[in-house]
Design a protein around this motif. Structure first.
Motif, PDB file in Angstrom:
ATOM      1  N   ILE A 167      33.784  43.624  36.401  1.00  0.00           N
ATOM      2  CA  ILE A 167      33.394  44.195  37.695  1.00  0.00           C
ATOM      3  C   ILE A 167      31.879  44.375  37.754  1.00  0.00           C
ATOM      4  CG2 ILE A 167      33.524  46.276  39.128  1.00  0.00           C
ATOM      5  CD1 ILE A 167      36.428  46.594  38.129  1.00  0.00           C
ATOM      6  N   ALA A 168      31.308  44.899  36.671  1.00  0.00           N
ATOM      7  CA  ALA A 168      29.861  45.127  36.631  1.00  0.00           C
ATOM      8  C   ALA A 168      29.088  43.826  36.790  1.00  0.00           C
ATOM      9  CB  ALA A 168      29.485  45.816  35.319  1.00  0.00           C
ATOM     10  N   LYS A 169      29.530  42.773  36.093  1.00  0.00           N
ATOM     11  CA  LYS A 169      28.840  41.481  36.172  1.00  0.00           C
ATOM     12  C   LYS A 169      29.042  40.823  37.530  1.00  0.00           C
ATOM     13  CE  LYS A 169      28.943  40.352  31.226  1.00  0.00           C
ATOM     14  NZ  LYS A 169      29.442  39.416  30.190  1.00  0.00           N
ATOM     15  N   THR A 170      30.266  40.887  38.039  1.00  0.00           N
ATOM     16  CA  THR A 170      30.584  40.222  39.302  1.00  0.00           C
ATOM     17  C   THR A 170      29.833  40.831  40.473  1.00  0.00           C
ATOM     18  OG1 THR A 170      32.800  39.694  38.475  1.00  0.00           O
ATOM     19  CG2 THR A 170      32.462  39.571  40.865  1.00  0.00           C
ATOM     20  N   PHE A 171      29.685  42.140  40.457  1.00  0.00           N
ATOM     21  CA  PHE A 171      29.087  42.821  41.609  1.00  0.00           C
ATOM     22  C   PHE A 171      27.713  43.413  41.288  1.00  0.00           C
ATOM     23  CE2 PHE A 171      33.678  42.863  42.277  1.00  0.00           C
ATOM     24  CZ  PHE A 171      33.766  42.314  43.546  1.00  0.00           C
ATOM     25  N   ASN A 172      27.143  42.959  40.162  1.00  0.00           N
ATOM     26  CA  ASN A 172      25.788  43.359  39.780  1.00  0.00           C
ATOM     27  C   ASN A 172      25.638  44.882  39.748  1.00  0.00           C
ATOM     28  OD1 ASN A 172      23.129  42.883  38.995  1.00  0.00           O
ATOM     29  ND2 ASN A 172      22.370  42.939  41.113  1.00  0.00           N
ATOM     30  N   VAL A 225      43.335  42.262  47.856  1.00  0.00           N
ATOM     31  CA  VAL A 225      43.677  40.915  47.374  1.00  0.00           C
ATOM     32  C   VAL A 225      42.414  40.149  47.003  1.00  0.00           C
ATOM     33  CG1 VAL A 225      44.653  38.679  48.020  1.00  0.00           C
ATOM     34  CG2 VAL A 225      45.839  40.791  48.666  1.00  0.00           C
ATOM     35  N   GLU A 226      41.413  40.180  47.873  1.00  0.00           N
ATOM     36  CA  GLU A 226      40.163  39.456  47.627  1.00  0.00           C
ATOM     37  C   GLU A 226      39.423  40.026  46.415  1.00  0.00           C
ATOM     38  OE1 GLU A 226      39.207  38.234  52.287  1.00  0.00           O
ATOM     39  OE2 GLU A 226      38.512  40.150  51.453  1.00  0.00           O
ATOM     40  N   PHE A 227      39.425  41.342  46.322  1.00  0.00           N
ATOM     41  CA  PHE A 227      38.767  41.991  45.185  1.00  0.00           C
ATOM     42  C   PHE A 227      39.468  41.601  43.885  1.00  0.00           C
ATOM     43  CE2 PHE A 227      38.139  45.619  42.295  1.00  0.00           C
ATOM     44  CZ  PHE A 227      36.758  45.732  42.315  1.00  0.00           C
ATOM     45  N   ALA A 228      40.800  41.612  43.910  1.00  0.00           N
ATOM     46  CA  ALA A 228      41.587  41.273  42.719  1.00  0.00           C
ATOM     47  C   ALA A 228      41.308  39.845  42.260  1.00  0.00           C
ATOM     48  CB  ALA A 228      43.074  41.457  43.017  1.00  0.00           C
ATOM     49  N   GLU A 229      41.190  38.934  43.215  1.00  0.00           N
ATOM     50  CA  GLU A 229      40.942  37.528  42.869  1.00  0.00           C
ATOM     51  C   GLU A 229      39.599  37.363  42.167  1.00  0.00           C
ATOM     52  OE1 GLU A 229      41.294  35.549  46.593  1.00  0.00           O
ATOM     53  OE2 GLU A 229      43.490  35.383  46.488  1.00  0.00           O
ATOM     54  N   LYS A 230      38.612  38.136  42.569  1.00  0.00           N
ATOM     55  CA  LYS A 230      37.276  38.003  41.993  1.00  0.00           C
ATOM     56  C   LYS A 230      37.206  38.512  40.554  1.00  0.00           C
ATOM     57  CE  LYS A 230      34.478  38.031  46.212  1.00  0.00           C
ATOM     58  NZ  LYS A 230      33.817  36.737  45.910  1.00  0.00           N
ATOM     59  N   ILE A 231      38.102  39.440  40.200  1.00  0.00           N
ATOM     60  CA  ILE A 231      38.045  39.988  38.837  1.00  0.00           C
ATOM     61  C   ILE A 231      39.275  39.583  38.017  1.00  0.00           C
ATOM     62  CG2 ILE A 231      36.575  41.918  39.518  1.00  0.00           C
ATOM     63  CD1 ILE A 231      39.053  43.704  39.525  1.00  0.00           C
ATOM     64  N   THR A 240      34.412  52.047  46.555  1.00  0.00           N
ATOM     65  CA  THR A 240      33.047  51.882  47.063  1.00  0.00           C
ATOM     66  C   THR A 240      32.588  50.433  46.960  1.00  0.00           C
ATOM     67  OG1 THR A 240      32.462  54.156  46.460  1.00  0.00           O
ATOM     68  CG2 THR A 240      30.648  52.602  46.793  1.00  0.00           C
ATOM     69  N   ILE A 241      32.804  49.832  45.796  1.00  0.00           N
ATOM     70  CA  ILE A 241      32.390  48.435  45.604  1.00  0.00           C
ATOM     71  C   ILE A 241      33.139  47.522  46.568  1.00  0.00           C
ATOM     72  CG2 ILE A 241      32.405  46.488  43.989  1.00  0.00           C
ATOM     73  CD1 ILE A 241      32.016  48.497  41.723  1.00  0.00           C
ATOM     74  N   ARG A 242      34.435  47.735  46.674  1.00  0.00           N
ATOM     75  CA  ARG A 242      35.257  46.852  47.510  1.00  0.00           C
ATOM     76  C   ARG A 242      34.872  46.960  48.982  1.00  0.00           C
ATOM     77  NH1 ARG A 242      39.947  47.360  50.086  1.00  0.00           N
ATOM     78  NH2 ARG A 242      40.480  49.402  49.221  1.00  0.00           N
ATOM     79  N   THR A 243      34.714  48.188  49.469  1.00  0.00           N
ATOM     80  CA  THR A 243      34.381  48.360  50.890  1.00  0.00           C
ATOM     81  C   THR A 243      32.942  47.932  51.183  1.00  0.00           C
ATOM     82  OG1 THR A 243      33.812  50.686  50.464  1.00  0.00           O
ATOM     83  CG2 THR A 243      36.043  50.214  51.229  1.00  0.00           C
ATOM     84  N   ARG A 244      32.061  48.118  50.201  1.00  0.00           N
ATOM     85  CA  ARG A 244      30.668  47.703  50.387  1.00  0.00           C
ATOM     86  C   ARG A 244      30.575  46.193  50.581  1.00  0.00           C
ATOM     87  NH1 ARG A 244      26.902  49.322  45.582  1.00  0.00           N
ATOM     88  NH2 ARG A 244      27.286  51.411  46.410  1.00  0.00           N
ATOM     89  N   HIS A 245      31.478  45.456  49.941  1.00  0.00           N
ATOM     90  CA  HIS A 245      31.479  43.996  50.053  1.00  0.00           C
ATOM     91  C   HIS A 245      32.522  43.495  51.052  1.00  0.00           C
ATOM     92  CE1 HIS A 245      29.330  44.558  46.227  1.00  0.00           C
ATOM     93  NE2 HIS A 245      28.784  43.382  46.466  1.00  0.00           N
ATOM     94  N   ASN A 246      33.096  44.434  51.817  1.00  0.00           N
ATOM     95  CA  ASN A 246      34.072  44.081  52.860  1.00  0.00           C
ATOM     96  C   ASN A 246      35.221  43.235  52.310  1.00  0.00           C
ATOM     97  OD1 ASN A 246      32.613  45.352  55.025  1.00  0.00           O
ATOM     98  ND2 ASN A 246      31.177  43.628  54.956  1.00  0.00           N
TER      99      ASN A 246
END
Length: 258
Positions: A53-58, A22-28, A12-18
């Motif tokens: 994850i909680a901090k990165t995506f509020n 790979v991009e999701f993994a880099e952010k966390i 849900t978090i990943r698709t919500r932020h498009n």
């Protein structure tokens, strides 16, 4: 938003932020493979990763952790349900299917009564649970079926599932207590599977009504399957396939008086 599983959270978090994996993994700060494993339920993210994850995506951390705890609780409940199922089957086997109450089953399983009774409040509830588990396996198998003949559908897709569960089914088919409820459930399920094959049933030329034909087909099929599974060593489904099709396509007079 209510999350059901960790997989649901991540997807849900990943698709919500498009984001891609790979991009999701880099952010966390993890690998794409790690994210893939989390989303497929192969592994579970540690609390430290959930915090990032909680901090990165509020996101609210308590809600995420709650989903993790709930998922772990579900797994624990599944294991406890299986203990109760095993106890139920063991008692039926040892007592030749004679009725056993839920208290005896719980005692056999070795689970705290107050907790166990919330999982299953009666032997019938356990029986229904077993039925749903096997039914789910059959439905999954039938999703690949393209058969136009109901008996070929059963031979190719249902028999293998039943054979995989033959130790459980043998107890249910032979036990006096479980037998009635179990066959009642099976009849309802098989009627559901068989009915679509009778949509073009010709009442003008048929010797019996459509309902009679469906009922007879189901009862005959159940009799063949129960006889097969209750043999001391049931024949493997690939070997039994031709026998099953022969029995379902041959008049009973020819079978008993060849």
């Amino acid at each position: 938003m209510k999350f059901n599983t960790i997989q649901h959270i991540l997807q849900t978090i990943r698709t919500r932020h498009n984001l891609t994996q790979v991009e999701f993994a880099e952010k966390i700060f993890v690998s794409r493979q790690t994210v893939s494993n989390w989303e497929r339920g192969i592994s579970t993210p540690p609390v430290t990763a959930l915090t990032i994850i909680a901090k990165t995506f509020n996101m609210p951390l308590p809600e995420i952790v709650s989903a993790l705890e709930g998922q772990q609780t579900d797994k624990a409940h599944t294991a406890e349900r299986q203990l109760l199922v095993d106890a139920f089957l063991s008692l039926l086997f040892r007592h030749n299917g004679v009725y056993c109450d839920i208290d005896l089953i719980i005692q056999e399983a070795g689970i705290a009564h107050q907790h166990a009774i919330k999982l299953f409040n009666s032997p019938s509830a356990i029986l229904q649970y077993i039925a749903k588990q096997i039914d789910a396996q059959v439905i999954a198998a039938l999703s690949n079926s393209t058969a136009t003949d109901p008996f070929e559908m059963i031979a190719d897709y249902v028999l293998p599932v039943l054979y995989d569960n033959n130790h459980t089914l043998k107890i249910l088919y032979t036990g006096h207590y479980a037998n009635g409820e179990w066959l009642y459930f099976l009849k309802k399920v098989y009627i559901k599977w068989a009915t679509p094959f009778f949509e073009n049933y010709n009442l003008g030329t048929a010797p019996v009504s459509r309902e009679f034909a469906i009922d007879l087909t189901v009862k005959t099929t159940l009799a063949i399957i129960s006889t097969w599974l209750t043999q001391p060593i049931p024949t493997k489904p690939d070997d039994f396939r031709q026998t099953f099709l022969h029995l379902t396509h041959t008049p009973i007079a020819q079978i008993v008086s060849p």
